[in-house]
Design a protein around this motif. Structure first.
Motif, PDB file in Angstrom:
ATOM      1  N   MET A 149       0.854  -1.185   0.000  1.00  0.00           N
ATOM      2  CA  MET A 149       0.000   0.000   0.000  1.00  0.00           C
ATOM      3  C   MET A 149       0.891   1.236   0.000  1.00  0.00           C
ATOM      4  SD  MET A 149      -3.178   0.633  -0.020  1.00  0.00           S
ATOM      5  CE  MET A 149      -3.670  -0.993   0.517  1.00  0.00           C
ATOM      6  N   HIS A 150       0.696   2.122  -0.970  1.00  0.00           N
ATOM      7  CA  HIS A 150       1.580   3.275  -1.089  1.00  0.00           C
ATOM      8  C   HIS A 150       1.359   4.290   0.027  1.00  0.00           C
ATOM      9  CE1 HIS A 150       3.889   6.510  -2.849  1.00  0.00           C
ATOM     10  NE2 HIS A 150       2.842   7.278  -2.781  1.00  0.00           N
ATOM     11  N   VAL A 151       0.106   4.624   0.297  1.00  0.00           N
ATOM     12  CA  VAL A 151      -0.169   5.636   1.313  1.00  0.00           C
ATOM     13  C   VAL A 151      -1.598   5.467   1.818  1.00  0.00           C
ATOM     14  CG1 VAL A 151      -0.909   7.334  -0.414  1.00  0.00           C
ATOM     15  CG2 VAL A 151      -0.214   8.135   1.828  1.00  0.00           C
ATOM     16  N   LEU A 152      -1.768   5.618   3.099  1.00  0.00           N
ATOM     17  CA  LEU A 152      -3.108   5.653   3.683  1.00  0.00           C
ATOM     18  C   LEU A 152      -3.548   7.111   3.704  1.00  0.00           C
ATOM     19  CD1 LEU A 152      -5.470   4.443   5.254  1.00  0.00           C
ATOM     20  CD2 LEU A 152      -4.144   4.710   7.335  1.00  0.00           C
ATOM     21  N   PRO A 153      -4.639   7.471   3.022  1.00  0.00           N
ATOM     22  CA  PRO A 153      -4.987   8.871   2.850  1.00  0.00           C
ATOM     23  C   PRO A 153      -5.120   9.676   4.133  1.00  0.00           C
ATOM     24  CG  PRO A 153      -6.282   7.517   1.387  1.00  0.00           C
ATOM     25  CD  PRO A 153      -5.550   6.587   2.302  1.00  0.00           C
ATOM     26  N   LYS A 154      -5.662   9.108   5.187  1.00  0.00           N
ATOM     27  CA  LYS A 154      -6.007   9.921   6.346  1.00  0.00           C
ATOM     28  C   LYS A 154      -4.791  10.571   6.997  1.00  0.00           C
ATOM     29  CE  LYS A 154      -8.798   9.842  10.544  1.00  0.00           C
ATOM     30  NZ  LYS A 154      -9.661   9.017  11.407  1.00  0.00           N
ATOM     31  N   LEU A 155      -3.745   9.789   7.185  1.00  0.00           N
ATOM     32  CA  LEU A 155      -2.579  10.304   7.900  1.00  0.00           C
ATOM     33  C   LEU A 155      -1.280  10.170   7.119  1.00  0.00           C
ATOM     34  CD1 LEU A 155      -3.361   8.868  11.451  1.00  0.00           C
ATOM     35  CD2 LEU A 155      -3.676  11.216  10.682  1.00  0.00           C
ATOM     36  N   GLY A 156      -1.341   9.585   5.944  1.00  0.00           N
ATOM     37  CA  GLY A 156      -0.121   9.375   5.196  1.00  0.00           C
ATOM     38  C   GLY A 156       0.649   8.155   5.644  1.00  0.00           C
ATOM     39  N   ASN A 157       0.031   7.293   6.444  1.00  0.00           N
ATOM     40  CA  ASN A 157       0.681   6.079   6.913  1.00  0.00           C
ATOM     41  C   ASN A 157       0.897   5.124   5.737  1.00  0.00           C
ATOM     42  OD1 ASN A 157       1.589   3.860   8.325  1.00  0.00           O
ATOM     43  ND2 ASN A 157      -0.383   3.370   9.246  1.00  0.00           N
ATOM     44  N   PRO A 158       2.124   4.645   5.492  1.00  0.00           N
ATOM     45  CA  PRO A 158       2.374   3.787   4.322  1.00  0.00           C
ATOM     46  C   PRO A 158       2.025   2.324   4.547  1.00  0.00           C
ATOM     47  CG  PRO A 158       4.429   4.198   5.473  1.00  0.00           C
ATOM     48  CD  PRO A 158       3.364   4.992   6.204  1.00  0.00           C
ATOM     49  N   ARG A 159       1.520   1.955   5.726  1.00  0.00           N
ATOM     50  CA  ARG A 159       1.270   0.550   6.017  1.00  0.00           C
ATOM     51  C   ARG A 159      -0.116   0.337   6.629  1.00  0.00           C
ATOM     52  NH1 ARG A 159       4.888   0.142   3.202  1.00  0.00           N
ATOM     53  NH2 ARG A 159       6.933  -0.824   3.472  1.00  0.00           N
ATOM     54  N   LEU A 160      -0.736  -0.743   6.208  1.00  0.00           N
ATOM     55  CA  LEU A 160      -1.971  -1.211   6.821  1.00  0.00           C
ATOM     56  C   LEU A 160      -1.744  -2.635   7.287  1.00  0.00           C
ATOM     57  CD1 LEU A 160      -4.709  -0.039   4.268  1.00  0.00           C
ATOM     58  CD2 LEU A 160      -4.069   1.072   6.409  1.00  0.00           C
ATOM     59  N   ARG A 161      -2.405  -3.006   8.368  1.00  0.00           N
ATOM     60  CA  ARG A 161      -2.302  -4.379   8.873  1.00  0.00           C
ATOM     61  C   ARG A 161      -3.522  -5.165   8.418  1.00  0.00           C
ATOM     62  NH1 ARG A 161      -4.401  -6.396  13.527  1.00  0.00           N
ATOM     63  NH2 ARG A 161      -4.663  -4.300  14.413  1.00  0.00           N
ATOM     64  N   GLN A 162      -3.288  -6.358   7.904  1.00  0.00           N
ATOM     65  CA  GLN A 162      -4.380  -7.185   7.422  1.00  0.00           C
ATOM     66  C   GLN A 162      -5.068  -7.900   8.576  1.00  0.00           C
ATOM     67  OE1 GLN A 162      -3.254  -9.887   4.325  1.00  0.00           O
ATOM     68  NE2 GLN A 162      -5.361 -10.449   3.839  1.00  0.00           N
ATOM     69  N   PHE A 163      -6.403  -7.876   8.548  1.00  0.00           N
ATOM     70  CA  PHE A 163      -7.173  -8.595   9.549  1.00  0.00           C
ATOM     71  C   PHE A 163      -7.093 -10.100   9.309  1.00  0.00           C
ATOM     72  CE2 PHE A 163      -9.917  -4.698  10.361  1.00  0.00           C
ATOM     73  CZ  PHE A 163      -9.574  -4.602  11.706  1.00  0.00           C
ATOM     74  N   GLU A 164      -7.534 -10.853  10.300  1.00  0.00           N
ATOM     75  CA  GLU A 164      -7.649 -12.289  10.130  1.00  0.00           C
ATOM     76  C   GLU A 164      -8.680 -12.587   9.047  1.00  0.00           C
ATOM     77  OE1 GLU A 164     -10.660 -10.989  13.206  1.00  0.00           O
ATOM     78  OE2 GLU A 164      -8.561 -10.551  12.732  1.00  0.00           O
ATOM     79  N   ALA A 165      -8.582 -13.767   8.446  1.00  0.00           N
ATOM     80  CA  ALA A 165      -9.476 -14.140   7.341  1.00  0.00           C
ATOM     81  C   ALA A 165     -10.928 -14.194   7.790  1.00  0.00           C
ATOM     82  CB  ALA A 165      -9.048 -15.490   6.772  1.00  0.00           C
ATOM     83  N   ASN A 166     -11.832 -13.923   6.842  1.00  0.00           N
ATOM     84  CA  ASN A 166     -13.290 -14.051   7.035  1.00  0.00           C
ATOM     85  C   ASN A 166     -13.885 -13.041   8.011  1.00  0.00           C
ATOM     86  OD1 ASN A 166     -13.397 -16.314   5.275  1.00  0.00           O
ATOM     87  ND2 ASN A 166     -12.699 -17.617   6.957  1.00  0.00           N
ATOM     88  N   ARG A 167     -13.207 -11.936   8.227  1.00  0.00           N
ATOM     89  CA  ARG A 167     -13.798 -10.881   9.047  1.00  0.00           C
ATOM     90  C   ARG A 167     -14.827 -10.145   8.187  1.00  0.00           C
ATOM     91  NH1 ARG A 167     -11.755  -8.020  13.623  1.00  0.00           N
ATOM     92  NH2 ARG A 167     -12.812  -6.021  13.935  1.00  0.00           N
ATOM     93  N   PRO A 168     -16.064  -9.969   8.657  1.00  0.00           N
ATOM     94  CA  PRO A 168     -17.100  -9.347   7.821  1.00  0.00           C
ATOM     95  C   PRO A 168     -16.853  -7.865   7.568  1.00  0.00           C
ATOM     96  CG  PRO A 168     -17.937  -9.760  10.036  1.00  0.00           C
ATOM     97  CD  PRO A 168     -16.591 -10.430   9.946  1.00  0.00           C
ATOM     98  N   LEU A 169     -16.869  -7.476   6.290  1.00  0.00           N
ATOM     99  CA  LEU A 169     -16.837  -6.086   5.852  1.00  0.00           C
ATOM    100  C   LEU A 169     -15.599  -5.313   6.320  1.00  0.00           C
ATOM    101  CD1 LEU A 169     -20.591  -5.087   6.240  1.00  0.00           C
ATOM    102  CD2 LEU A 169     -19.406  -5.890   4.212  1.00  0.00           C
ATOM    103  N   ALA A 170     -14.487  -5.961   6.505  1.00  0.00           N
ATOM    104  CA  ALA A 170     -13.239  -5.274   6.818  1.00  0.00           C
ATOM    105  C   ALA A 170     -12.075  -6.205   6.509  1.00  0.00           C
ATOM    106  CB  ALA A 170     -13.199  -4.836   8.277  1.00  0.00           C
ATOM    107  N   ASP A 171     -11.039  -5.659   5.864  1.00  0.00           N
ATOM    108  CA  ASP A 171      -9.880  -6.461   5.487  1.00  0.00           C
ATOM    109  C   ASP A 171      -8.583  -5.949   6.099  1.00  0.00           C
ATOM    110  OD1 ASP A 171     -11.218  -8.253   3.457  1.00  0.00           O
ATOM    111  OD2 ASP A 171     -11.647  -6.299   2.546  1.00  0.00           O
ATOM    112  N   PHE A 172      -8.505  -4.631   6.320  1.00  0.00           N
ATOM    113  CA  PHE A 172      -7.282  -4.033   6.836  1.00  0.00           C
ATOM    114  C   PHE A 172      -7.618  -3.007   7.915  1.00  0.00           C
ATOM    115  CE2 PHE A 172      -6.461  -5.285   2.464  1.00  0.00           C
ATOM    116  CZ  PHE A 172      -5.238  -5.941   2.544  1.00  0.00           C
TER     117      PHE A 172
END
Length: 226
Positions: A1-24
């Protein structure tokens, strides 16, 4: 992920599999993200999760932002990558699908569609466009342009977003109040219990003006500030 728009954070953490309506999730601001990816360009709508679950998440503090990624399987590259801030997701943008038939594995299950065509231009923050990465400062500027929506109630946001979409549809940098009144009938259908659609339109234009989204030029004339 190049950039997270809200704060400019370059990293997102992936959630565990099969979480409803959210991945990171962003560990710096706790914002959640749902990812939709495909090889073809996204159309007017996109299939989403269970209708009831989606509506419930709209009202929750941890409602996810939506990431839309178009990629090339041949080149293993991202072609277009857009993020829709969660503040743009209101009930009128979620379409209820028909229940699955009796022979389906999940018979009776009711899914939803997100109506991408109803999201204003400023609600689609581009990070990658035609394979070219948008500079971080522009991404952050575009993300913050509509931050004022966060301070509005869900019903108020619905009206504002509909008027923002109407302004986009006009396609002109400058427009008049009468131009926006052309959408009165459609808004009446969306809000059948409101018998004062024109005053409501004027109210939304004033809110957009007060938050720097529009400029008031006088005598019923406005200019887009984006």
């Amino acid at each position: 992920m190049h950039v997270l728009p809200k704060l400019g954070n370059p990293r997102l953490r992936q959630f565990e599999a099969n979480r409803p309506l959210a991945d990171f999730v962003c560990d710096e601001c706790d914002d959640q993200f749902e990812l939709k990816s495909q090889k073809r360009a996204f159309g007017a709508k996109i299939a989403n999760g269970a209708y009831a679950t989606k509506l419930a998440r709209l009202r929750a503090d941890d409602a996810p932002n939506l990431m839309l990624m178009q990629y090339s399987g041949e080149c293993n590259e991202v072609i277009n990558f857009t993020v829709v801030p969660k503040r743009f997701f209101v009930a009128s943008l979620v379409e209820k699908r028909k229940p699955l038939g009796p022979n389906a594995r999940r018979a009776g299950w009711v899914g939803s569609n997100i109506l991408l065509s109803r999201i204003p231009e400023t609600g689609r923050v581009s990070i990658v466009s035609d394979g070219k990465t948008t500079p971080t400062d522009i991404v952050l500027k575009n993300w913050r342009r509509t931050a004022f929506l966060q301070n509005q109630s869900l019903p108020a946001r619905g009206w504002l977003i509909e008027v923002m979409t109407a302004v986009d549809t006009l396609g002109a940098k400058e427009f008049t109040l009468q131009d926006v009144y052309r959408f009165e009938d459609g808004l009446q259908v969306l809000y059948p219990s409101n018998n004062n659609v024109r005053p409501k339109i004027r109210q939304q234009l004033q809110v957009l003006r007060d938050n720097g989204y529009l400029e008031f030029l006088g005598k019923g004339r406005y200019r887009r500030a984006y």
